[in-house]
Motif scaffolding. Structure first.
Motif: not given
Length: 536
Positions: A28-32, A83-87, A248-249
């Motif tokens: 849905e949303v690519e990791y930046q 995603t974990f790091a992003e959160e 995985l996200i």
């Protein structure tokens, strides 16, 4: 980019392919990518052979830089640690001037039964090498999370579930002990539901042990994976064992939610009072605390019926002796396991083999568990104002026992294992003073907690005590320990004949401490003495 230039909050991701990341399909949303989130990876060759996956690490510098979504000829590949790091960053947990560093230790197809993650295996050693590399690069780097997803290989290889439980606890507690991070959040996760449904007979026993391992150590959580489709369910490509990229996200968000719960809401020991404990008090100095290393054919396998009870503390050496600081934190209760040094060297504890023999011998009744109170601290003594009635180590031991016995009226002390006296011999304590203080310690504990539970002490390492300069002072102290054990009821003294020091076993410059193998044997000698006292 140079690693030492960065102050990092370190996230270790380990396990096999779903931790390494093999997710495909749309998201849905690519990791930046952002300079706040970095990654460190080893270079390796992966080969699938008839005997299982073979991983060969190249002798090259680690790949270090801004964390990005990996790609191959088939497109982008998912990874839940991103995603974990992003959160983690979005949640405000990353302080100014710091970065997140993902240590990528996971590799697909690896397991314990397949000789990748067990003690001494190359992949476990590589993970520790990477963590050491990171923590050594900058003294302000710190571990903040250990993310584990693994088990599919052990399910396929029919690993014994009980052995798998022990291997998991060994690995998790080994990381915590090695890096002096006993409260490091450890998060585990369920397999892909589609694959579980097709392989329920082999999956459920392994998943049950992952859940149990996550419950048997504090500051840990198990994440479920309902409604997270596989690659096959999204793309129809037949890959039902791996989560899709979008899954995985979502999995990364679930792991982070578990981390957030552990760090903000988790209450340690919440169900401690629900268990009836047979309590073994382990007290004294370094040979009771356990400083034994070196080779041994035995390896204590963690048992869900045997637990440690620790008070968190720091011990440093000052100009006037030891500085012992107990932290104002909840007691640390976890499945007992051998500890590990920072370089993945096993460290023994004779209470483990004592407890193991206690359970094997049928002394642990149904519905009860063993709790080892770890009150010993290296370098402490009766002469050095550690174990006297008003001294801090003795008082902390009493506080720990008081807490345990107050939680459940069914809790009971079944024995006190004492190993101490080297400090008093070295410092020149008089026999009369030593005997008086040790006698007072024993009587005070027995009077406080009722009865005459067995008390067992032991001889020092002979490699140290028989040196010319140590022979006379050691004899004086040991004579008083023997005299006490003869004078008081249900006491025993164990000799150390044939038990090697660390120096004798593996060449370390340490002749005062029993080696790992000798500590294992010493625990059995303590238990043999306990059995005799129990019959009395």
């Amino acid at each position: 980019m140079v690693l030492s230039d960065y102050k990092c909050d370190v996230i270790v991701i380990a396990g096999q392919s779903n931790a390494e990341g093999t997710g495909r399909g749309p998201v849905e949303v690519e990791y930046q990518p952002t300079e706040k989130i970095l990654s460190l990876s080893p270079e390796f060759l992966w080969q699938d052979t008839p005997k299982g996956v073979v991983v060969t690490y190249y002798d090259k510098p680690y790949s270090f830089g801004v964390a990005e979504v990996r790609k191959d000829e088939n497109g982008p590949i998912g990874d839940f640690s991103l995603t974990f790091a992003e959160e983690y960053v979005k949640g405000g947990y990353l302080k100014e001037g710091r970065h997140v560093l993902i240590v990528r230790a996971a590799i697909g197809g690896t397991g314990f039964e397949s000789k990748h993650w067990d003690y001494g295996n190359a992949q476990l050693l590589k993970m520790h090498e990477m963590i050491n590399h990171v923590l050594s690069a900058n003294e302000e780097n710190r571990l903040v999370a250990f993310l584990w997803h693994q088990g599919e290989t052990d399910a396929c290889w029919n690993n014994d579930p009980k052995r798998y439980f022990g291997q998991l606890v060994d690995l998790f507690t080994g990381v915590r002990f090695a890096y002096d991070s006993l409260c490091l959040p450890v998060i585990t996760g369920e397999f892909v539901q589609q694959w579980i449904d097709k392989n329920r007979a082999i999956c459920e026993p392994i998943l049950a042990e992952i859940r149990r391992a996550s419950e048997c150590i504090p500051y840990a959580a198990y994440v479920t994976t309902e409604n997270l489709p596989s690659n096959d369910e999204i793309l129809g490509n037949g890959d039902d064992i791996h989560f899709s990229r979008q899954s995985l996200i979502e999995l990364g968000k679930r792991y982070f939610a578990a981390w957030k719960y552990i760090t903000e809401e988790y209450q340690p020991n919440a169900d401690f009072a629900d268990t009836a404990w047979d309590v073994i008090v382990e007290a004294g100095q370094s040979n009771a605390e356990g400083c034994g290393a070196g080779p041994s054919e035995e390896h204590y396998a963690p048992n869900p019926d045997i637990y440690y009870f620790n008070a968190l503390k720091s011990v440093t050496v000052g100009d006037n002796g030891l500085i012992i600081q107990y932290f104002d934190q909840p007691y640390h209760v976890e499945a007992a396991a051998e500890r590990y040094s920072r370089f993945n060297q096993r460290v023994g504890d004779f209470a483990l083999t004592f407890a193991e023999e206690y359970v094997k011998g049928g002394y642990l009744k149904n519905g009860r568990k063993v709790l080892i109170v770890r009150a010993a601290i290296g370098g402490t003594g009766l002469f050095g104002k550690h174990w006297g009635m008003e001294d801090p180590v003795y008082l902390k031991m009493r506080e720990m026992i008081d807490y345990i016995l107050a939680q459940n009226p069914e809790n009971r002390i079944v024995g006190m294992l004492w190993h101490q006296g080297e400090h008093d011999a070295y410092e020149g304590n008089t026999p009369e003073n030593f005997y008086g203080k040790l006698s007072q310690l024993l009587k005070s504990v027995r009077e406080a907690y009722g009865g005459d539970f067995p008390f067992i002490a032991a001889e020092f390492v002979r490699d140290w005590m028989l040196l010319d300069e140590n022979r006379a002072p050691c004899r004086l102290v040991l004579n008083e320990i023997r005299r006490l054990c003869e004078a008081e009821p249900r006491c025993a003294f164990v000799d150390s004949e044939g038990l090697c020091s660390n120096r004798q076993k593996h060449g370390a410059e340490d002749n005062i401490h029993f080696c790992l193998e000798s500590l294992q044997k010493l625990g059995r000698r303590y238990f043999a003495a306990w059995k005799t006292l129990y019959k009395q």
